[in-house]
Write a protein that holds these residues in place. Structure first.
Motif, PDB file in Angstrom:
ATOM      1  N   ASP A 148       0.837  -1.206   0.000  1.00  0.00           N
ATOM      2  CA  ASP A 148       0.000   0.000   0.000  1.00  0.00           C
ATOM      3  C   ASP A 148       0.870   1.253   0.000  1.00  0.00           C
ATOM      4  OD1 ASP A 148      -2.406  -1.460   0.136  1.00  0.00           O
ATOM      5  OD2 ASP A 148      -2.422  -1.405   2.332  1.00  0.00           O
ATOM      6  N   GLN A 149       1.907   1.235   0.818  1.00  0.00           N
ATOM      7  CA  GLN A 149       2.779   2.402   0.894  1.00  0.00           C
ATOM      8  C   GLN A 149       3.562   2.570  -0.404  1.00  0.00           C
ATOM      9  OE1 GLN A 149       5.659   2.512   4.100  1.00  0.00           O
ATOM     10  NE2 GLN A 149       5.345   4.709   4.339  1.00  0.00           N
ATOM     11  N   ARG A 169      17.498   7.374  -4.173  1.00  0.00           N
ATOM     12  CA  ARG A 169      18.665   6.510  -3.947  1.00  0.00           C
ATOM     13  C   ARG A 169      19.160   6.596  -2.506  1.00  0.00           C
ATOM     14  NH1 ARG A 169      20.301   8.103  -9.818  1.00  0.00           N
ATOM     15  NH2 ARG A 169      19.351   6.323 -10.896  1.00  0.00           N
ATOM     16  N   TYR A 170      19.096   7.780  -1.921  1.00  0.00           N
ATOM     17  CA  TYR A 170      19.514   7.941  -0.534  1.00  0.00           C
ATOM     18  C   TYR A 170      18.630   7.133   0.413  1.00  0.00           C
ATOM     19  CZ  TYR A 170      22.952  11.741  -1.165  1.00  0.00           C
ATOM     20  OH  TYR A 170      24.054  12.495  -1.475  1.00  0.00           O
ATOM     21  N   VAL A 171      17.349   7.042   0.118  1.00  0.00           N
ATOM     22  CA  VAL A 171      16.447   6.274   0.981  1.00  0.00           C
ATOM     23  C   VAL A 171      16.830   4.796   0.974  1.00  0.00           C
ATOM     24  CG1 VAL A 171      14.041   5.494   1.271  1.00  0.00           C
ATOM     25  CG2 VAL A 171      14.549   7.930   0.962  1.00  0.00           C
ATOM     26  N   VAL A 172      17.254   4.263  -0.167  1.00  0.00           N
ATOM     27  CA  VAL A 172      17.716   2.871  -0.211  1.00  0.00           C
ATOM     28  C   VAL A 172      18.926   2.702   0.704  1.00  0.00           C
ATOM     29  CG1 VAL A 172      18.724   1.054  -1.661  1.00  0.00           C
ATOM     30  CG2 VAL A 172      16.810   2.426  -2.528  1.00  0.00           C
ATOM     31  N   LYS A 173      19.929   3.566   0.542  1.00  0.00           N
ATOM     32  CA  LYS A 173      21.138   3.475   1.379  1.00  0.00           C
ATOM     33  C   LYS A 173      20.795   3.688   2.854  1.00  0.00           C
ATOM     34  CE  LYS A 173      24.171   5.293  -2.208  1.00  0.00           C
ATOM     35  NZ  LYS A 173      24.986   6.447  -2.632  1.00  0.00           N
ATOM     36  N   LEU A 198      14.144   2.137  -6.001  1.00  0.00           N
ATOM     37  CA  LEU A 198      13.655   2.237  -4.625  1.00  0.00           C
ATOM     38  C   LEU A 198      12.522   1.244  -4.386  1.00  0.00           C
ATOM     39  CD1 LEU A 198      13.384   3.501  -1.820  1.00  0.00           C
ATOM     40  CD2 LEU A 198      12.076   5.368  -2.876  1.00  0.00           C
ATOM     41  N   LYS A 199      11.561   1.182  -5.296  1.00  0.00           N
ATOM     42  CA  LYS A 199      10.430   0.247  -5.127  1.00  0.00           C
ATOM     43  C   LYS A 199      10.915  -1.195  -5.066  1.00  0.00           C
ATOM     44  CE  LYS A 199       8.254   2.029  -8.577  1.00  0.00           C
ATOM     45  NZ  LYS A 199       7.324   2.284  -9.665  1.00  0.00           N
ATOM     46  N   GLU A 200      11.881  -1.549  -5.916  1.00  0.00           N
ATOM     47  CA  GLU A 200      12.421  -2.916  -5.885  1.00  0.00           C
ATOM     48  C   GLU A 200      13.050  -3.211  -4.525  1.00  0.00           C
ATOM     49  OE1 GLU A 200      15.053  -3.202  -9.244  1.00  0.00           O
ATOM     50  OE2 GLU A 200      13.407  -2.999 -10.674  1.00  0.00           O
ATOM     51  N   PHE A 201      13.806  -2.254  -4.013  1.00  0.00           N
ATOM     52  CA  PHE A 201      14.404  -2.456  -2.688  1.00  0.00           C
ATOM     53  C   PHE A 201      13.323  -2.597  -1.628  1.00  0.00           C
ATOM     54  CE2 PHE A 201      15.443  -0.578   1.388  1.00  0.00           C
ATOM     55  CZ  PHE A 201      16.393  -1.489   1.826  1.00  0.00           C
ATOM     56  N   LEU A 202      12.346  -1.697  -1.635  1.00  0.00           N
ATOM     57  CA  LEU A 202      11.305  -1.723  -0.606  1.00  0.00           C
ATOM     58  C   LEU A 202      10.542  -3.038  -0.618  1.00  0.00           C
ATOM     59  CD1 LEU A 202       9.941   1.929  -0.908  1.00  0.00           C
ATOM     60  CD2 LEU A 202      11.494   0.994   0.848  1.00  0.00           C
ATOM     61  N   ARG A 203      10.333  -3.597  -1.794  1.00  0.00           N
ATOM     62  CA  ARG A 203       9.632  -4.888  -1.880  1.00  0.00           C
ATOM     63  C   ARG A 203      10.469  -6.022  -1.302  1.00  0.00           C
ATOM     64  NH1 ARG A 203       7.160  -2.729  -7.057  1.00  0.00           N
ATOM     65  NH2 ARG A 203       4.997  -2.427  -6.436  1.00  0.00           N
ATOM     66  N   ASP A 214      11.700  -7.176   4.633  1.00  0.00           N
ATOM     67  CA  ASP A 214      10.812  -8.059   5.392  1.00  0.00           C
ATOM     68  C   ASP A 214       9.777  -7.229   6.144  1.00  0.00           C
ATOM     69  OD1 ASP A 214      10.295  -9.679   8.143  1.00  0.00           O
ATOM     70  OD2 ASP A 214      10.707 -11.049   6.472  1.00  0.00           O
ATOM     71  N   LEU A 215       8.544  -7.698   6.155  1.00  0.00           N
ATOM     72  CA  LEU A 215       7.453  -6.994   6.836  1.00  0.00           C
ATOM     73  C   LEU A 215       7.808  -6.680   8.288  1.00  0.00           C
ATOM     74  CD1 LEU A 215       4.560  -5.885   6.940  1.00  0.00           C
ATOM     75  CD2 LEU A 215       3.783  -8.210   7.438  1.00  0.00           C
ATOM     76  N   SER A 216       8.489  -7.586   8.944  1.00  0.00           N
ATOM     77  CA  SER A 216       8.812  -7.373  10.356  1.00  0.00           C
ATOM     78  C   SER A 216       9.814  -6.227  10.556  1.00  0.00           C
ATOM     79  CB  SER A 216       9.371  -8.655  10.976  1.00  0.00           C
ATOM     80  OG  SER A 216      10.623  -8.989  10.408  1.00  0.00           O
ATOM     81  N   ASP A 217      10.524  -5.847   9.513  1.00  0.00           N
ATOM     82  CA  ASP A 217      11.489  -4.754   9.600  1.00  0.00           C
ATOM     83  C   ASP A 217      10.907  -3.416   9.156  1.00  0.00           C
ATOM     84  OD1 ASP A 217      13.754  -6.072  10.600  1.00  0.00           O
ATOM     85  OD2 ASP A 217      14.159  -6.933   8.617  1.00  0.00           O
ATOM     86  N   TRP A 218       9.745  -3.432   8.539  1.00  0.00           N
ATOM     87  CA  TRP A 218       9.176  -2.236   7.911  1.00  0.00           C
ATOM     88  C   TRP A 218       9.019  -1.066   8.884  1.00  0.00           C
ATOM     89  CZ3 TRP A 218       9.137  -0.844   3.172  1.00  0.00           C
ATOM     90  CH2 TRP A 218       8.341   0.216   2.764  1.00  0.00           C
ATOM     91  N   ASN A 219       8.390  -1.321  10.007  1.00  0.00           N
ATOM     92  CA  ASN A 219       8.236  -0.217  10.974  1.00  0.00           C
ATOM     93  C   ASN A 219       8.819  -0.582  12.344  1.00  0.00           C
ATOM     94  OD1 ASN A 219       6.289  -1.884  12.001  1.00  0.00           O
ATOM     95  ND2 ASN A 219       4.602  -0.435  11.814  1.00  0.00           N
TER      96      ASN A 219
END
Length: 183
Positions: free
Chosen positions: A34-35, A79-83, A134-139, A142-147
């Motif tokens: 969703d995000q 790119r900074y958000v991935v790093k 960024l989207k590829e990295f975010l996918r 792991d859900l448990s690490d998301w927040n």
């Protein structure tokens, strides 16, 4: 991006990773996907806005920045958000939060210089490519690490991947509106 969220905004944001009470007391689950979809919408709306600009407007100062500068800044932040997210996962403060300057002015100045093209099509191609990365990295997160609270703090706030992506989405929307007001 700009200033980090306040502690109050952080608490409100953190509920979006799991469940929250929606309208009429209904419980809604917001997932990583969703995000990511929200990020995609914001990137597309921003790119449409920039595409609608005439070439001369692309290089015209709005409030200290040109639309070109804003696109360059967002290419870099994708790119900074991935790093930074990788550092958050290790329990480290993202490098861009160490000495960002007022409202991340030092970080943003580097990005505007690094992405120096004045060609809108070229920069928008870079924007879309960096958003896709960024989207590829975010996918892959792991859900448990998301927040999850990995112990990373900045300015009194807990930094998570979820809140970092929320801030990036807000930055896209802020800059789109900023450009639209000047059209």
């Amino acid at each position: 991006m700009g200033l980090r969220c306040s502690a109050e905004a952080q608490v409100a944001s953190s509920t979006r990773g799991w469940h929250y009470e929606g309208e009429l007391g209904a419980t809604k689950v917001v997932t990583i996907e969703d995000q990511i979809v929200g990020l995609e919408r914001s990137v597309k709306a921003f790119a449409r806005c920039v595409t609608s600009l005439e070439d001369q407007r692309f290089l015209q100062k709005l409030n200290g920045w040109t639309p070109r500068d804003i696109v360059a800044h967002l290419v870099g932040w994708n790119r900074y958000v991935v790093k930074g997210a990788r550092q958050i996962l290790r329990g480290e403060l993202p490098f861009y939060d160490i000495d960002p300057g007022y409202n991340y002015s030092k970080v943003n100045a580097v990005l505007v210089r690094e992405h120096s093209s004045s060609n809108s099509e070229e920069l928008l191609t870079d924007l879309r490519r960096s958003a896709r990365e960024l989207k590829e990295f975010l996918r892959s997160v792991d859900l448990s690490d998301w927040n999850r609270d990995h112990g990373v703090r900045h300015g009194g706030s807990t930094i998570t991947i979820e809140t970092t992506v929320d801030e990036l989405i807000a930055d896209y929307d802020h800059h789109r509106k900023q450009i639209e007001r000047c059209l």
